[in-house]
Write a protein that holds these residues in place. Structure first.
Motif, PDB file in Angstrom:
ATOM      1  N   VAL A   1      15.619 -25.693  27.707  1.00 31.16           N
ATOM      2  CA  VAL A   1      14.271 -26.259  27.729  1.00 31.16           C
ATOM      3  C   VAL A   1      14.268 -27.603  28.449  1.00 31.16           C
ATOM      4  O   VAL A   1      13.392 -27.876  29.282  1.00 31.16           O
ATOM      5  CB  VAL A   1      13.701 -26.373  26.294  1.00 31.16           C
ATOM      6  CG1 VAL A   1      12.455 -27.246  26.257  1.00 31.16           C
ATOM      7  CG2 VAL A   1      13.404 -24.989  25.735  1.00 31.16           C
ATOM      8  N   THR A   2      15.246 -28.435  28.167  1.00 28.67           N
ATOM      9  CA  THR A   2      15.333 -29.741  28.844  1.00 28.67           C
ATOM     10  C   THR A   2      15.486 -29.563  30.347  1.00 28.67           C
ATOM     11  O   THR A   2      14.818 -30.251  31.135  1.00 28.67           O
ATOM     12  CB  THR A   2      16.511 -30.553  28.271  1.00 28.67           C
ATOM     13  OG1 THR A   2      16.285 -30.775  26.880  1.00 28.67           O
ATOM     14  CG2 THR A   2      16.663 -31.885  28.985  1.00 28.67           C
ATOM     15  N   ILE A   3      16.347 -28.650  30.751  1.00 31.13           N
ATOM     16  CA  ILE A   3      16.542 -28.382  32.183  1.00 31.13           C
ATOM     17  C   ILE A   3      15.247 -27.871  32.798  1.00 31.13           C
ATOM     18  O   ILE A   3      14.810 -28.340  33.862  1.00 31.13           O
ATOM     19  CB  ILE A   3      17.681 -27.364  32.397  1.00 31.13           C
ATOM     20  CG1 ILE A   3      19.014 -27.942  31.948  1.00 31.13           C
ATOM     21  CG2 ILE A   3      17.748 -26.923  33.860  1.00 31.13           C
ATOM     22  CD1 ILE A   3      20.114 -26.908  31.751  1.00 31.13           C
ATOM     23  N   ALA A   4      14.603 -26.916  32.146  1.00 31.23           N
ATOM     24  CA  ALA A   4      13.386 -26.309  32.686  1.00 31.23           C
ATOM     25  C   ALA A   4      12.250 -27.320  32.800  1.00 31.23           C
ATOM     26  O   ALA A   4      11.476 -27.274  33.753  1.00 31.23           O
ATOM     27  CB  ALA A   4      12.968 -25.129  31.813  1.00 31.23           C
TER      28      ALA A   4
ATOM     29  N   LEU B   1       9.968 -13.157  47.293  1.00 31.31           N
ATOM     30  CA  LEU B   1      10.979 -13.645  48.232  1.00 31.31           C
ATOM     31  C   LEU B   1      12.191 -14.255  47.518  1.00 31.31           C
ATOM     32  O   LEU B   1      12.850 -15.145  48.030  1.00 31.31           O
ATOM     33  CB  LEU B   1      10.382 -14.652  49.222  1.00 31.31           C
ATOM     34  CG  LEU B   1       9.211 -14.139  50.063  1.00 31.31           C
ATOM     35  CD1 LEU B   1       8.623 -15.254  50.906  1.00 31.31           C
ATOM     36  CD2 LEU B   1       9.632 -12.972  50.937  1.00 31.31           C
ATOM     37  N   GLY B   2      12.462 -13.789  46.293  1.00 33.66           N
ATOM     38  CA  GLY B   2      13.641 -14.241  45.560  1.00 33.66           C
ATOM     39  C   GLY B   2      13.476 -15.532  44.788  1.00 33.66           C
ATOM     40  O   GLY B   2      14.440 -16.027  44.198  1.00 33.66           O
ATOM     41  N   VAL B   3      12.265 -16.074  44.748  1.00 32.28           N
ATOM     42  CA  VAL B   3      12.032 -17.375  44.107  1.00 32.28           C
ATOM     43  C   VAL B   3      12.361 -17.340  42.615  1.00 32.28           C
ATOM     44  O   VAL B   3      13.007 -18.244  42.094  1.00 32.28           O
ATOM     45  CB  VAL B   3      10.572 -17.832  44.331  1.00 32.28           C
ATOM     46  CG1 VAL B   3      10.226 -19.041  43.494  1.00 32.28           C
ATOM     47  CG2 VAL B   3      10.340 -18.114  45.803  1.00 32.28           C
ATOM     48  N   ASN B   4      11.923 -16.309  41.922  1.00 30.96           N
ATOM     49  CA  ASN B   4      12.161 -16.251  40.472  1.00 30.96           C
ATOM     50  C   ASN B   4      13.637 -16.076  40.138  1.00 30.96           C
ATOM     51  O   ASN B   4      14.145 -16.685  39.203  1.00 30.96           O
ATOM     52  CB  ASN B   4      11.303 -15.154  39.839  1.00 30.96           C
ATOM     53  CG  ASN B   4       9.838 -15.548  39.819  1.00 30.96           C
ATOM     54  OD1 ASN B   4       9.474 -16.520  39.193  1.00 30.96           O
ATOM     55  ND2 ASN B   4       9.010 -14.802  40.532  1.00 30.96           N
TER      56      ASN B   4
ATOM     57  N   LYS C   1      27.010 -26.265  33.989  1.00 32.32           N
ATOM     58  CA  LYS C   1      27.537 -27.587  34.326  1.00 32.32           C
ATOM     59  C   LYS C   1      27.495 -28.528  33.113  1.00 32.32           C
ATOM     60  O   LYS C   1      28.405 -29.328  32.934  1.00 32.32           O
ATOM     61  CB  LYS C   1      26.766 -28.192  35.481  1.00 32.32           C
ATOM     62  CG  LYS C   1      27.089 -27.587  36.811  1.00 32.32           C
ATOM     63  CD  LYS C   1      26.314 -28.245  37.929  1.00 32.32           C
ATOM     64  CE  LYS C   1      26.619 -27.578  39.263  1.00 32.32           C
ATOM     65  NZ  LYS C   1      25.844 -28.179  40.363  1.00 32.32           N
ATOM     66  N   LEU C   2      26.448 -28.419  32.318  1.00 34.34           N
ATOM     67  CA  LEU C   2      26.340 -29.249  31.115  1.00 34.34           C
ATOM     68  C   LEU C   2      27.460 -28.951  30.115  1.00 34.34           C
ATOM     69  O   LEU C   2      27.892 -29.837  29.384  1.00 34.34           O
ATOM     70  CB  LEU C   2      24.997 -29.006  30.400  1.00 34.34           C
ATOM     71  CG  LEU C   2      23.790 -29.759  30.889  1.00 34.34           C
ATOM     72  CD1 LEU C   2      22.568 -29.332  30.085  1.00 34.34           C
ATOM     73  CD2 LEU C   2      23.983 -31.263  30.776  1.00 34.34           C
ATOM     74  N   ASN C   3      27.886 -27.712  30.083  1.00 33.68           N
ATOM     75  CA  ASN C   3      28.847 -27.270  29.065  1.00 33.68           C
ATOM     76  C   ASN C   3      30.270 -27.096  29.577  1.00 33.68           C
ATOM     77  O   ASN C   3      31.109 -26.521  28.901  1.00 33.68           O
ATOM     78  CB  ASN C   3      28.342 -25.980  28.413  1.00 33.68           C
ATOM     79  CG  ASN C   3      27.089 -26.222  27.623  1.00 33.68           C
ATOM     80  OD1 ASN C   3      27.065 -27.068  26.751  1.00 33.68           O
ATOM     81  ND2 ASN C   3      26.031 -25.516  27.963  1.00 33.68           N
ATOM     82  N   SER C   4      30.533 -27.597  30.780  1.00 34.44           N
ATOM     83  CA  SER C   4      31.902 -27.458  31.311  1.00 34.44           C
ATOM     84  C   SER C   4      32.655 -28.771  31.232  1.00 34.44           C
ATOM     85  O   SER C   4      32.177 -29.785  30.879  1.00 34.44           O
ATOM     86  CB  SER C   4      31.875 -26.953  32.739  1.00 34.44           C
ATOM     87  OG  SER C   4      31.179 -27.843  33.578  1.00 34.44           O
TER      88      SER C   4
ATOM     89  N   VAL D   1      15.897 -18.829  37.911  1.00 37.44           N
ATOM     90  CA  VAL D   1      16.714 -18.490  36.747  1.00 37.44           C
ATOM     91  C   VAL D   1      18.180 -18.806  37.028  1.00 37.44           C
ATOM     92  O   VAL D   1      18.884 -19.346  36.174  1.00 37.44           O
ATOM     93  CB  VAL D   1      16.514 -17.015  36.339  1.00 37.44           C
ATOM     94  CG1 VAL D   1      17.517 -16.599  35.263  1.00 37.44           C
ATOM     95  CG2 VAL D   1      15.086 -16.791  35.848  1.00 37.44           C
ATOM     96  N   GLY D   2      18.642 -18.508  38.236  1.00 39.47           N
ATOM     97  CA  GLY D   2      20.019 -18.827  38.612  1.00 39.47           C
ATOM     98  C   GLY D   2      20.305 -20.317  38.529  1.00 39.47           C
ATOM     99  O   GLY D   2      21.364 -20.729  38.034  1.00 39.47           O
ATOM    100  N   LYS D   3      19.371 -21.145  38.982  1.00 39.01           N
ATOM    101  CA  LYS D   3      19.550 -22.596  38.914  1.00 39.01           C
ATOM    102  C   LYS D   3      19.555 -23.097  37.468  1.00 39.01           C
ATOM    103  O   LYS D   3      20.321 -24.009  37.127  1.00 39.01           O
ATOM    104  CB  LYS D   3      18.464 -23.310  39.717  1.00 39.01           C
ATOM    105  CG  LYS D   3      18.665 -23.196  41.213  1.00 39.01           C
ATOM    106  CD  LYS D   3      17.599 -23.949  41.981  1.00 39.01           C
ATOM    107  CE  LYS D   3      17.862 -23.851  43.478  1.00 39.01           C
ATOM    108  NZ  LYS D   3      16.835 -24.592  44.245  1.00 39.01           N
ATOM    109  N   LEU D   4      18.720 -22.504  36.623  1.00 37.59           N
ATOM    110  CA  LEU D   4      18.733 -22.866  35.206  1.00 37.59           C
ATOM    111  C   LEU D   4      20.098 -22.601  34.588  1.00 37.59           C
ATOM    112  O   LEU D   4      20.659 -23.446  33.892  1.00 37.59           O
ATOM    113  CB  LEU D   4      17.698 -22.039  34.436  1.00 37.59           C
ATOM    114  CG  LEU D   4      16.260 -22.509  34.391  1.00 37.59           C
ATOM    115  CD1 LEU D   4      15.390 -21.443  33.732  1.00 37.59           C
ATOM    116  CD2 LEU D   4      16.140 -23.810  33.648  1.00 37.59           C
ATOM    117  N   LEU D   5      20.628 -21.417  34.864  1.00 43.31           N
ATOM    118  CA  LEU D   5      21.914 -21.026  34.285  1.00 43.31           C
ATOM    119  C   LEU D   5      23.072 -21.832  34.859  1.00 43.31           C
ATOM    120  O   LEU D   5      24.015 -22.181  34.148  1.00 43.31           O
ATOM    121  CB  LEU D   5      22.133 -19.531  34.475  1.00 43.31           C
ATOM    122  CG  LEU D   5      21.125 -18.627  33.748  1.00 43.31           C
ATOM    123  CD1 LEU D   5      21.308 -17.183  34.150  1.00 43.31           C
ATOM    124  CD2 LEU D   5      21.214 -18.826  32.252  1.00 43.31           C
TER     125      LEU D   5
END
Length: 110
Positions: free
Chosen positions: A35-38, A91-94, A107-110, A98-102
């Motif tokens: 949620v924070t990322i989004a 055009l692949g936006v969605n 990165k936050l958890n590594s 989702v890929g950027k969110l994940l």
């Protein structure tokens, strides 16, 4: 539309919608992080937010096309859905969103 027992509604058109679901060990922490990322995605307007569900409209840079982004915590799983409101394709936006969110979550958890 969400149902707290069955989850987010399925994608009606796979050409303009992406659905992701995964089980997480610490689902509370993961949901809060997502949620924070989004919320920090540019041109995002939050429509609904509670302890289990978050929904916003994300608009494209040039034409301001609206896409719905939903995050749902259901049991030990998190579901993410990003779908265009208009048009037959995105055009692949969605998928990219989702890929950027994940990726940001990873990165936050590594």
């Amino acid at each position: 539309m969400t149902d707290s027992k069955s989850g987010l509604s399925p994608c009606l058109n796979p050409l303009n919608c992406v659905f992701f679901q995964k089980e997480f060990e610490d689902v509370e922490k993961t949901f809060d992080q997502l949620v924070t990322i989004a919320q920090n995605i540019p041109r995002t307007n939050v429509l609904e937010s509670n302890e289990n569900y978050w929904k916003a409209v994300c608009r494209s840079l040039i034409f301001r096309f609206p896409d719905d982004l939903e995050i749902l915590k259901i049991g030990k799983k998190i579901q993410i859905k990003s779908a265009s409101r208009y048009g037959g394709g995105d055009l692949g936006v969605n998928g990219t969103r989702v890929g950027k969110l994940l990726t940001a979550l990873e990165k936050l958890n590594s």
